[in-house]
Write a protein that holds these residues in place. Structure first.
Motif, PDB file in Angstrom:
ATOM      1  N   LEU A 191       0.813  -1.213   0.000  1.00 14.73           N
ATOM      2  CA  LEU A 191       0.000   0.000   0.000  1.00 14.73           C
ATOM      3  C   LEU A 191       0.847   1.264   0.000  1.00 14.73           C
ATOM      4  N   ASP A 192       2.154   1.110   0.139  1.00 13.70           N
ATOM      5  CA  ASP A 192       3.066   2.253   0.154  1.00 13.70           C
ATOM      6  C   ASP A 192       3.017   2.984  -1.194  1.00 13.70           C
ATOM      7  N   PRO A 193       2.999   4.320  -1.187  1.00 14.40           N
ATOM      8  CA  PRO A 193       2.936   5.093  -2.434  1.00 14.40           C
ATOM      9  C   PRO A 193       4.064   4.784  -3.422  1.00 14.40           C
ATOM     10  N   LYS A 194       5.175   4.237  -2.956  1.00 14.22           N
ATOM     11  CA  LYS A 194       6.276   3.938  -3.878  1.00 14.22           C
ATOM     12  C   LYS A 194       5.899   2.864  -4.892  1.00 14.22           C
ATOM     13  N   PHE A 195       4.819   2.118  -4.619  1.00 17.23           N
ATOM     14  CA  PHE A 195       4.364   1.078  -5.536  1.00 17.23           C
ATOM     15  C   PHE A 195       3.277   1.576  -6.492  1.00 17.23           C
ATOM     16  N   ALA A 196       3.154   2.892  -6.639  1.00 14.82           N
ATOM     17  CA  ALA A 196       2.091   3.475  -7.460  1.00 14.82           C
ATOM     18  C   ALA A 196       2.029   2.838  -8.854  1.00 14.82           C
ATOM     19  N   GLY A 197       0.877   2.267  -9.164  1.00 12.93           N
ATOM     20  CA  GLY A 197       0.605   1.735 -10.489  1.00 12.93           C
ATOM     21  C   GLY A 197       1.392   0.532 -10.914  1.00 12.93           C
ATOM     22  N   THR A 198       2.009  -0.183  -9.972  1.00 10.87           N
ATOM     23  CA  THR A 198       2.917  -1.252 -10.385  1.00 10.87           C
ATOM     24  C   THR A 198       2.628  -2.621  -9.779  1.00 10.87           C
ATOM     25  N   VAL A 199       1.660  -2.722  -8.847  1.00 10.34           N
ATOM     26  CA  VAL A 199       1.314  -4.022  -8.262  1.00 10.34           C
ATOM     27  C   VAL A 199       0.316  -4.694  -9.203  1.00 10.34           C
ATOM     28  N   ALA A 200       0.767  -5.722  -9.881  1.00 10.71           N
ATOM     29  CA  ALA A 200       0.006  -6.262 -11.011  1.00 10.71           C
ATOM     30  C   ALA A 200      -0.751  -7.539 -10.686  1.00 10.71           C
ATOM     31  N   ILE A 201      -1.997  -7.549 -11.113  1.00  8.52           N
ATOM     32  CA  ILE A 201      -2.775  -8.790 -11.112  1.00  8.52           C
ATOM     33  C   ILE A 201      -3.809  -8.671 -12.228  1.00  8.52           C
ATOM     34  N   GLY A 202      -3.909  -9.700 -13.026  1.00  9.18           N
ATOM     35  CA  GLY A 202      -4.932  -9.720 -14.061  1.00  9.18           C
ATOM     36  C   GLY A 202      -6.282 -10.004 -13.434  1.00  9.18           C
ATOM     37  N   LYS A 203      -7.290 -10.229 -14.258  1.00  5.54           N
ATOM     38  CA  LYS A 203      -8.603 -10.549 -13.710  1.00  5.54           C
ATOM     39  C   LYS A 203      -8.591 -11.962 -13.136  1.00  5.54           C
ATOM     40  N   PRO A 204      -8.853 -12.101 -11.844  1.00  8.50           N
ATOM     41  CA  PRO A 204      -8.777 -13.424 -11.212  1.00  8.50           C
ATOM     42  C   PRO A 204      -9.753 -14.447 -11.778  1.00  8.50           C
TER      43      PRO A 204
END
Length: 386
Positions: A191-204
């Motif tokens: 949840l840290d802002p440093k991960f903005a837009g980069t934690v990836a998961i497709g549609k489960p």
């Protein structure tokens, strides 16, 4: 880095019911394409063999396989669970048998389709490497065969009649670019802002990696396979802070850094780590003891295998400690790992640094998969968005 084998789009209940999908694209012929194979006549004794005893000795099986001189495998990309080294080991041991590698990135369903399309020809796959759901629902296409190591395979991980049996599994894990993001110790770190837009998961509900990644996150968030809301709530929070991307993970997105945090099987992460190291990137990955989602792939022999003796020799080869250790080296947990630990045949150097299953893993049935998929179809988009 072409190890995202068999990620299938569409209904997970229909295609991913095989539990652990994989993905990719390939220049090889499609499993549904018209066959260009030639008609073949097989040795009926070899085709009906249900164990080594039907051949006599291992030497007799080897002789029969060498007389056929060929083996067709399918859906085995070289950087998936170290299959490249597994295949090379067989070639080195049996140089008289030519291996043809059909569509390395075929899905489990496409493997069965290839058997249907090429039935009766020398272009049909001899053996399959399949997810649980497809294996369990495709036994009409399999020739029962019990390898010498049969009794070492746990009962829960094999079909009682020998139609199919587990070979290896990964553990669902989180991987990330440690040079860019430092350490990840808990779910909430994402949840840290440093991960903005980069934690990836497709549609489960549409891809296997995303499905199993969701289950891992759900466990860490306090849910289980019967209570999925905690996982959805976490992804909603991740979306609201701007860190979530629903981009489907592939080689390009990882190489470019577009997806800096990914959920994937440990053997995929091991491959990423190896490839990215050569590019100067420190890729790390970890599993969580309370959220070790696992799902075994399974071996089966095509009942219409054009090379039935070679098919059975391949299976015997896969269930030797030598080959099980090659899968282990590739980041997978081989099905004979516990027995190899007990009898001292496990590779100690690999064991020292390996990520292995701890405690009770998180598993699910085909019925669970269908139910979970339907729940995700009904809740993911309206919560997260398209």
């Amino acid at each position: 880095m072409n190890n995202l084998r068999k990620i299938a789009a569409g209904s997970l209940a229909a295609v991913l019911a095989f539990s652990m999908a994989a993905c990719g694209s390939s220049n090889a012929s499609d499993g549904n394409a018209k066959t260009s194979g030639k008609a073949v006549t097989v040795n009926e004794k070899s085709a009906k063999a249900t164990s080594l005893a039907d051949f006599g000795t291992m030497e007799d099986l080897e002789k029969a396989a060498k007389e056929e001189g060929a083996l067709n495998v399918i859906a085995l990309p070289h950087d998936w669970s170290n299959y490249g080294e597994v295949i090379e080991g067989f070639k080195k041991k049996y140089p008289e048998i030519k291996i043809t590698e059909l569509n390395p990135n075929a899905s489990s369903k496409e493997e069965i389709d290839a058997a249907k399309t090429n039935k009766g020809t020398d272009a049909a796959p001899d053996v399959f490497d399949l997810g649980q759901g497809i294996a369990a629902t495709s036994t009409d296409y399999f020739a029962p065969y019990k390898v010498q190591a049969w009794n070492k395979i746990p009962d829960a991980d094999k079909n009682a009649d020998g139609a199919y049996y587990a070979d290896y599994t990964g553990i669902m894990s989180v991987g990330w670019n440690a040079d860019k993001y430092g350490d990840v110790n808990s779910l909430n770190d994402l949840l840290d802002p440093k991960f903005a837009g980069t934690v990836a998961i497709g549609k489960p509900a549409e891809t296997g990696g995303a499905f199993n990644g969701f289950l891992m996150v759900n466990q860490l968030a306090g849910g289980d396979i019967n209570n999925l809301q905690p996982g959805l709530d976490f992804f909603k929070k991740l979306h609201e802070v701007g860190n979530l991307t629903t981009t489907d993970v592939n080689n390009g997105t990882i190489d470019s850094g577009q997806t800096g945090v990914v959920f994937s099987w440990t053997y995929n992460q091991a491959s990423y780590k190896k490839e990215l190291k050569s590019k100067g990137v420190n890729w790390k990955y970890k599993t969580f003891p309370k959220a070790q989602v696992v799902s075994y792939y399974n071996q089966a022999i095509n009942k219409d295998a054009p090379h039935p003796a070679a098919a059975r020799l391949w299976e015997e080869y896969l269930y030797t400690a030598e080959t099980q250790n090659l899968w282990f080296k590739g980041g997978a947990n081989p099905v004979l790992l516990d027995s190899m630990k007990a009898d001292g045949t496990v590779d100690q150097a690999t064991l020292k640094d390996a990520i292995t299953i701890e405690g009770q893993p998180v598993t699910y049935s085909n019925d669970d998969s269908t139910r979970i998929t339907e729940w995700l179809q009904n809740n993911w988009d309206k919560t997260i968005g398209n």
